[in-house]
Structure formats: structure tokens, C-alpha cells
Design a protein around this motif. Structure first.
Motif, mmCIF file in Angstrom:
data_model
loop_
_atom_site.group_PDB
_atom_site.id
_atom_site.type_symbol
_atom_site.label_atom_id
_atom_site.label_comp_id
_atom_site.label_asym_id
_atom_site.label_seq_id
_atom_site.Cartn_x
_atom_site.Cartn_y
_atom_site.Cartn_z
ATOM 1 N N GLY A 31 0.792 -1.228 0.000
ATOM 2 C CA GLY A 31 0.000 0.000 0.000
ATOM 3 C C GLY A 31 0.820 1.273 0.000
ATOM 4 O O GLY A 31 0.373 2.300 0.505
ATOM 5 N N GLY A 32 2.017 1.244 -0.546
ATOM 6 C CA GLY A 32 2.841 2.438 -0.633
ATOM 7 C C GLY A 32 3.807 2.629 0.509
ATOM 8 O O GLY A 32 4.419 3.690 0.635
ATOM 9 N N ASN A 33 3.960 1.616 1.352
ATOM 10 C CA ASN A 33 4.914 1.700 2.466
ATOM 11 C C ASN A 33 6.327 1.812 1.900
ATOM 12 O O ASN A 33 6.776 0.934 1.182
ATOM 13 N N PRO A 34 7.064 2.891 2.214
ATOM 14 C CA PRO A 34 8.404 3.058 1.642
ATOM 15 C C PRO A 34 9.419 2.041 2.166
ATOM 16 O O PRO A 34 10.464 1.850 1.551
ATOM 17 N N GLU A 35 9.128 1.394 3.253
ATOM 18 C CA GLU A 35 10.007 0.365 3.811
ATOM 19 C C GLU A 35 9.208 -0.919 4.030
ATOM 20 O O GLU A 35 8.815 -1.221 5.150
ATOM 21 N N PRO A 36 8.960 -1.690 2.955
ATOM 22 C CA PRO A 36 8.193 -2.925 3.141
ATOM 23 C C PRO A 36 8.996 -3.940 3.959
ATOM 24 O O PRO A 36 10.230 -3.887 3.975
ATOM 25 N N PRO A 37 8.305 -4.852 4.649
ATOM 26 C CA PRO A 37 9.006 -5.863 5.445
ATOM 27 C C PRO A 37 9.943 -6.707 4.574
ATOM 28 O O PRO A 37 9.714 -6.889 3.383
ATOM 29 N N ARG A 38 10.985 -7.234 5.203
ATOM 30 C CA ARG A 38 11.968 -8.021 4.457
ATOM 31 C C ARG A 38 11.342 -9.252 3.812
ATOM 32 O O ARG A 38 11.735 -9.647 2.722
ATOM 33 N N TRP A 39 10.379 -9.878 4.511
ATOM 34 C CA TRP A 39 9.797 -11.093 3.950
ATOM 35 C C TRP A 39 9.040 -10.809 2.663
ATOM 36 O O TRP A 39 8.992 -11.640 1.763
ATOM 37 N N VAL A 40 8.468 -9.608 2.533
ATOM 38 C CA VAL A 40 7.757 -9.241 1.307
ATOM 39 C C VAL A 40 8.758 -9.081 0.168
ATOM 40 O O VAL A 40 8.547 -9.589 -0.940
ATOM 41 N N ARG A 41 9.844 -8.389 0.437
ATOM 42 C CA ARG A 41 10.882 -8.210 -0.589
ATOM 43 C C ARG A 41 11.487 -9.550 -0.971
ATOM 44 O O ARG A 41 11.722 -9.817 -2.156
ATOM 45 N N THR A 42 11.727 -10.415 0.023
ATOM 46 C CA THR A 42 12.289 -11.739 -0.250
ATOM 47 C C THR A 42 11.326 -12.559 -1.102
ATOM 48 O O THR A 42 11.742 -13.252 -2.041
ATOM 49 N N PHE A 43 10.040 -12.477 -0.797
ATOM 50 C CA PHE A 43 9.034 -13.189 -1.582
ATOM 51 C C PHE A 43 9.090 -12.755 -3.041
ATOM 52 O O PHE A 43 9.082 -13.597 -3.951
ATOM 53 N N PHE A 44 9.149 -11.455 -3.300
ATOM 54 C CA PHE A 44 9.173 -10.985 -4.679
ATOM 55 C C PHE A 44 10.480 -11.326 -5.381
ATOM 56 O O PHE A 44 10.482 -11.608 -6.586
ATOM 57 N N VAL A 45 11.594 -11.315 -4.675
ATOM 58 C CA VAL A 45 12.867 -11.727 -5.274
ATOM 59 C C VAL A 45 12.798 -13.196 -5.679
ATOM 60 O O VAL A 45 13.172 -13.575 -6.796
ATOM 61 N N LEU A 46 12.308 -14.037 -4.777
ATOM 62 C CA LEU A 46 12.223 -15.465 -5.069
ATOM 63 C C LEU A 46 11.228 -15.747 -6.193
ATOM 64 O O LEU A 46 11.486 -16.587 -7.066
ATOM 65 N N THR A 47 10.093 -15.060 -6.189
ATOM 66 C CA THR A 47 9.096 -15.252 -7.245
ATOM 67 C C THR A 47 9.651 -14.848 -8.602
ATOM 68 O O THR A 47 9.494 -15.573 -9.593
ATOM 69 N N THR A 48 10.316 -13.714 -8.657
ATOM 70 C CA THR A 48 10.897 -13.248 -9.910
ATOM 71 C C THR A 48 11.992 -14.196 -10.389
ATOM 72 O O THR A 48 12.066 -14.529 -11.582
ATOM 73 N N ALA A 49 12.847 -14.634 -9.478
ATOM 74 C CA ALA A 49 13.929 -15.561 -9.845
ATOM 75 C C ALA A 49 13.361 -16.890 -10.323
ATOM 76 O O ALA A 49 13.853 -17.469 -11.306
ATOM 77 N N THR A 50 12.338 -17.394 -9.660
ATOM 78 C CA THR A 50 11.717 -18.660 -10.060
ATOM 79 C C THR A 50 11.089 -18.541 -11.451
ATOM 80 O O THR A 50 11.258 -19.425 -12.296
ATOM 81 N N LEU A 51 10.379 -17.447 -11.687
ATOM 82 C CA LEU A 51 9.747 -17.231 -12.986
ATOM 83 C C LEU A 51 10.791 -17.132 -14.094
ATOM 84 O O LEU A 51 10.652 -17.757 -15.153
ATOM 85 N N ALA A 52 11.845 -16.371 -13.864
ATOM 86 C CA ALA A 52 12.907 -16.229 -14.871
ATOM 87 C C ALA A 52 13.604 -17.566 -15.124
ATOM 88 O O ALA A 52 13.878 -17.925 -16.278
ATOM 89 N N SER A 53 13.866 -18.314 -14.061
ATOM 90 C CA SER A 53 14.526 -19.624 -14.216
ATOM 91 C C SER A 53 13.628 -20.586 -14.987
ATOM 92 O O SER A 53 14.099 -21.314 -15.871
ATOM 93 N N ALA A 54 12.336 -20.601 -14.675
ATOM 94 C CA ALA A 54 11.408 -21.495 -15.371
ATOM 95 C C ALA A 54 11.323 -21.154 -16.855
ATOM 96 O O ALA A 54 11.303 -22.054 -17.702
ATOM 97 N N LEU A 55 11.286 -19.877 -17.175
ATOM 98 C CA LEU A 55 11.237 -19.482 -18.578
ATOM 99 C C LEU A 55 12.530 -19.845 -19.298
ATOM 100 O O LEU A 55 12.506 -20.257 -20.470
ATOM 101 N N LEU A 56 13.668 -19.682 -18.636
ATOM 102 C CA LEU A 56 14.947 -20.045 -19.253
ATOM 103 C C LEU A 56 15.032 -21.548 -19.493
ATOM 104 O O LEU A 56 15.508 -21.996 -20.542
ATOM 105 N N ILE A 57 14.577 -22.322 -18.539
ATOM 106 C CA ILE A 57 14.629 -23.781 -18.684
ATOM 107 C C ILE A 57 13.639 -24.250 -19.750
ATOM 108 O O ILE A 57 13.952 -25.122 -20.566
ATOM 109 N N ALA A 58 12.452 -23.669 -19.761
ATOM 110 C CA ALA A 58 11.399 -24.114 -20.683
ATOM 111 C C ALA A 58 11.693 -23.742 -22.136
ATOM 112 O O ALA A 58 11.489 -24.556 -23.025
ATOM 113 N N GLY A 59 12.142 -22.544 -22.385
ATOM 114 C CA GLY A 59 12.296 -22.120 -23.778
ATOM 115 C C GLY A 59 13.558 -21.346 -24.066
ATOM 116 O O GLY A 59 13.707 -20.796 -25.150
ATOM 117 N N GLY A 60 14.422 -21.230 -23.115
ATOM 118 C CA GLY A 60 15.666 -20.495 -23.331
ATOM 119 C C GLY A 60 15.470 -18.994 -23.275
ATOM 120 O O GLY A 60 14.450 -18.483 -22.793
#
Length: 135
Positions: A31-60
Motif C-alpha cells: 500500500g505504498g509503504n516506503p520500507e516494506p518488510p523483508r519477507w515481502v521483498r524476499t518473496f518478490f525476489v524469489l518469485t521473480t527468480a523462479t519465474l525467470a529460471s522457469a522461462l529459461l529452462i522451458a524455452g531459453g
């Protein structure tokens, strides 16, 4: 030696970009919090990394590029609409500024031309240069 340096610089670039992206997504998600909790940032880092890895593995790299273009297409339309609304806002602001400037000029037009109003006529205005006659 140059290869190792290039790999380190590329890794730093990707890590910094992922961290910035996770911060922005976390700010939006909380909701616009300038300092989101670490677990939220970690969740988005992991989600983005997982999505990028899956796309690289699936189709390069081609699949990753295609996904990035398809995801960015709706945002480009939104960006074009934002540009148009900015142009409209600047035009409205310019017109409002011109109206305010005219109103201020009309209010002080006698000062501008060195005129003084002594007695009002029927409409409430006295023209001293006419010689005191009511018009």
C-alpha cells in the motif's frame, strides 16, 4: 581476468536490479509503504527468480524475451495514456495561468497606464480623460 571482472559486474547489475524491482513491488503490495518488510521483498525476489529460471529452462532466452515483451505491452499503452494526460494537464495549467494573469492585469490596469478613478459613472467607472463628463 577481464572475463571474471565482466561476470562480477553483470552479477552485481542483476542483483541490484532484482533488489530494486523487489523493493518497488513490495512498496506497491504493502500500500505504498516506503520500507516494506523483508519477507515481502524476499518473496518478490524469489518469485521473480523462479519465474525467470522457469522461462529459461522451458524455452531459453527467446522465451524470456517474449514473456518480457508480452508483459510490457499493456504497460506501454498505460504509459502512452499517461503522456497524453500530462500534455492535457499542462495545457489546462497554461490556460489557468493566462486567466489569472489577465485578471491581475485588469485589476491593476489603471496603475499600468497611470490612470486614477475619481468618481464612478452609472456603470461604476469614471474616465478622467473625458473631462469630468459622465458617459
Amino acid at each position: 581476468m577481464l572475463t571474471v571482472g565482466a561476470i562480477v559486474l553483470i552479477a552485481v547489475f542483476f542483483i541490484t536490479s532484482a533488489d530494486s524491482g523487489a523493493l518497488v513491488m513490495g512498496m506497491i503490495a504493502t500500500g505504498g509503504n516506503p520500507e516494506p518488510p523483508r519477507w515481502v521483498r524476499t518473496f518478490f525476489v524469489l518469485t521473480t527468480a523462479t519465474l525467470a529460471s522457469a522461462l529459461l529452462i522451458a524455452g531459453g532466452l527467446q522465451a524470456l524475451q517474449t514473456a518480457a515483451i508480452l508483459i510490457a505491452l499493456p504497460f506501454s499503452v498505460v504509459m502512452l495514456l499517461m503522456c497524453w494526460s500530462t500534455v492535457l494537464a499542462f495545457q489546462r495549467e497554461r490556460r489557468a495561468y493566462a486567466r489569472a494573469e489577465r485578471a491581475q492585469f485588469i485589476e491593476r490596469i489603471g496603475d499600468h497606464y497611470g490612470l486614477e478613478v475619481e468618481e464612478p459613472n452609472e456603470r461604476g467607472v469614471r474616465f478622467p480623460w473625458i473631462g469630468g463628463k459622465r458617459t
